[in-house]
Design an enzyme around this catalytic site. Structure first.
Site, PDB file in Angstrom:
ATOM      1  N   HIS A 326       0.687  -1.143  -0.043  1.00 29.10           N
ATOM      2  CA  HIS A 326       0.088   0.112  -0.112  1.00 29.10           C
ATOM      3  C   HIS A 326       1.003   1.268   0.203  1.00 29.10           C
ATOM      4  O   HIS A 326       0.433   2.323  -0.342  1.00 29.10           O
ATOM      5  CB  HIS A 326      -1.003   0.166   1.256  1.00 29.10           C
ATOM      6  CG  HIS A 326      -2.146  -0.845   1.093  1.00 29.10           C
ATOM      7  ND1 HIS A 326      -2.265  -2.000   1.325  1.00 29.10           N
ATOM      8  CD2 HIS A 326      -3.188  -0.468   0.472  1.00 29.10           C
ATOM      9  CE1 HIS A 326      -3.387  -2.901   1.071  1.00 29.10           C
ATOM     10  NE2 HIS A 326      -4.139  -1.612   0.664  1.00 29.10           N
ATOM     11  N   GLY A 327       1.890   1.218   0.586  1.00 31.02           N
ATOM     12  CA  GLY A 327       2.871   2.649   0.435  1.00 31.02           C
ATOM     13  C   GLY A 327       4.008   2.332   1.247  1.00 31.02           C
ATOM     14  O   GLY A 327       4.406   1.366   1.997  1.00 31.02           O
TER      15      GLY A 327
END
Length: 478
Positions: A326-327
């Site tokens: 996700h990041g």
């Protein structure tokens, strides 16, 4: 180009008319139109990054054909790792280069050694995590001989860049989507009408629910040190519904748009906030990513077939990798670890496969037990989402500590009855439609035509009247 924009409102009918009325007699021309439309759709943001999609398409197309020719296992494996290396190399550079450099510097500074390594001003290509995983599924499935490599580069390019789901999913498998580009599509009014209903519901969740929730979630999270526990709790709830309305809304629009062109995309959300435990939640939230990690990471690691140690290891790996996907921020990793901790007790007690059915399947209302289970699962999920939204780990920890302070029972300083009522209406509509693919799918059988048009008209009025300040889709950053 984003779904909730005037650009897309003009783009979609133009492509629809060309697709069904100009090039409908030729499958190759239809697929070619999809490729062109998809590149225009993506290039509207930044045309320079189209080279990444094109290069990735060429590499995986070539790898697939070469794997078919190769008989030596080592050569097949080398080709597979070429695809993995190229795709994850792009993803790693654009998404994680600065993260690793900064943490590398921090690690040395702990031992009193300062090193100078420059970070780069890197622009993250929109949706790179999604189309990277989509192309990887093709290479892996060809290697596993689950799918025959295609010789049709236009069809393959259309599969990689298919504009409805290019930027934020669902992440489609080659085994499901690619064969649909080989078959003649015939327009179906019923499927198109259902697609329009799903698009309408997706727009409502995004523009009415998510964007209005975002206004208050941003206000509270950005100034969390100034608010009481009750306000922080409301902020967590606003973000919980923001991310659901935003992401599931995008998926609904993508799936509905695909139906307009005769394609079937896999379901990505199945009313996750009605889940009775965390395992059920993960079977219902971002289904395409969860099943991708299950099939291509978790099962190859041994899944849950080994001993207790292996089960624990694999569970943490899958959730940490999911968080990192996700990041490039430690908050996402903490979010993954929290969900692993939630999930482990169910796995170790063999309760992770409970609740495969729909809640209150033959009843209007849930039982008291189900209501408590849903409430606990929702609360645990909302707490984990705090780290997903927080600026850093310290911010997340301080937010939760302040939220559960004595001021939790005070009257909140920030309140929006309007937004809370909109959220409640959304939950009621989804509860009534929970047995179906999407919340409005049952309307044709539930109401006569005139009533349906009144409902649609009411939704359109809501869409314009309650539309919040336009926010970018959250998952564009992933």
């Amino acid at each position: 180009m984003i779904f909730n924009s005037l650009d897309f409102a003009l783009f979609l009918p133009i492509v629809f008319v060309l697709y069904w009325f100009v090039v409908a007699k030729s499958l190759t021309l239809q697929n070619g139109l999809i490729v062109i439309a998809s590149y225009v759709f993506y290039g509207w943001w930044d045309w320079k990054f189209l080279t990444l999609i094109l290069f990735s398409s060429i590499v995986d197309y070539t790898v697939g054909l070469e794997m078919k020719k190769a008989s030596a296992p080592l050569r097949r494996k080398a080709l597979l790792w070429t695809s993995i290396g190229v795709n994850l190399g792009f993803l790693g550079f654009f998404k994680y280069y600065n993260f690793f450099i900064e943490n590398f510097q921090s690690a040395f500074s702990l031992f009193g050694t300062e090193i100078a390594v420059n970070t780069l001003n890197i622009i993250l290509p929109v949706g790179i995590s999604f189309y990277t995983f989509q192309t990887l599924s093709y290479s892996i499935d060809v290697y596993r001989e689950k799918i025959e490599p295609t010789r049709d580069f236009i069809a393959f390019s259309a599969f990689v860049s298919f504009f409805p789901q290019l930027v934020a999913g669902p992440i489609e498998r080659a085994t499901n989507l690619l064969p649909q580009f080989y078959k003649k599509r015939v327009f179906s009014y019923e499927k198109a009408a259902d697609g329009m209903r799903q698009i309408l519901w997706g727009l409502l969740k995004k523009m009415v629910i998510a964007d209005n929730c975002a206004e208050y979630a941003n206000l509270i999270f950005n100034h969390s040190e100034n608010y009481s526990g009750s306000t922080l709790l409301l902020g967590a709830l606003f973000f919980t519904f923001q991310i659901y309305g935003d992401f599931s809304g995008y998926s609904d629009i993508a799936i509905g748009t695909s139906r307009l062109f005769g394609f079937h995309l896999n379901r990505n959300f199945a009313y996750p906030y009605f889940s009775r435990n965390i395992a059920e939640f993960w079977r219902r939230w971002h289904i395409s990513l969860s099943t991708w990690f299950r099939d291509y990471v978790y099962i190859p690691l041994g899944g849950s077939k080994g001993g207790t140690g292996m089960k624990i290891r694999n569970t943490f790996i899958i959730f940490i990798v999911s968080g990192f996907w996700h990041g490039a921020n430690w908050t996402f990793i903490v979010w993954g670890i929290l969900n692993a901790l939630y999930f482990l007790p169910l796995l170790l007690t063999n309760k992770n496969r409970n609740y495969l059915n729909t809640v209150a399947e033959d009843r209007w209302f849930p039982s008291l037990r189900e209501l408590v289970q849903i409430g606990i699962t929702f609360l645990l999920t909302a707490i984990a989402w705090i780290f997903f939204r927080a600026e850093n780990i310290t911010h997340g920890v301080e937010y939760i500590a302040s939220m559960f302070s004595g001021s939790l029972f005070s009257y909140p300083e920030v309140m929006s009855v309007k937004v809370l009522l909109l959220v409640m209406c959304c939950l009621v509509i989804e509860w009534l439609g929970r047995h179906y693919e999407h919340a409005l799918a049952h309307l044709p059988t539930a109401f006569p035509l005139m009533v349906r048009w009144i409902i649609y008209g009411g939704f359109v009025v809501l869409l314009f009247y309650f539309t919040g300040k336009q926010q970018q889709f959250i998952y564009f950053q992933f």
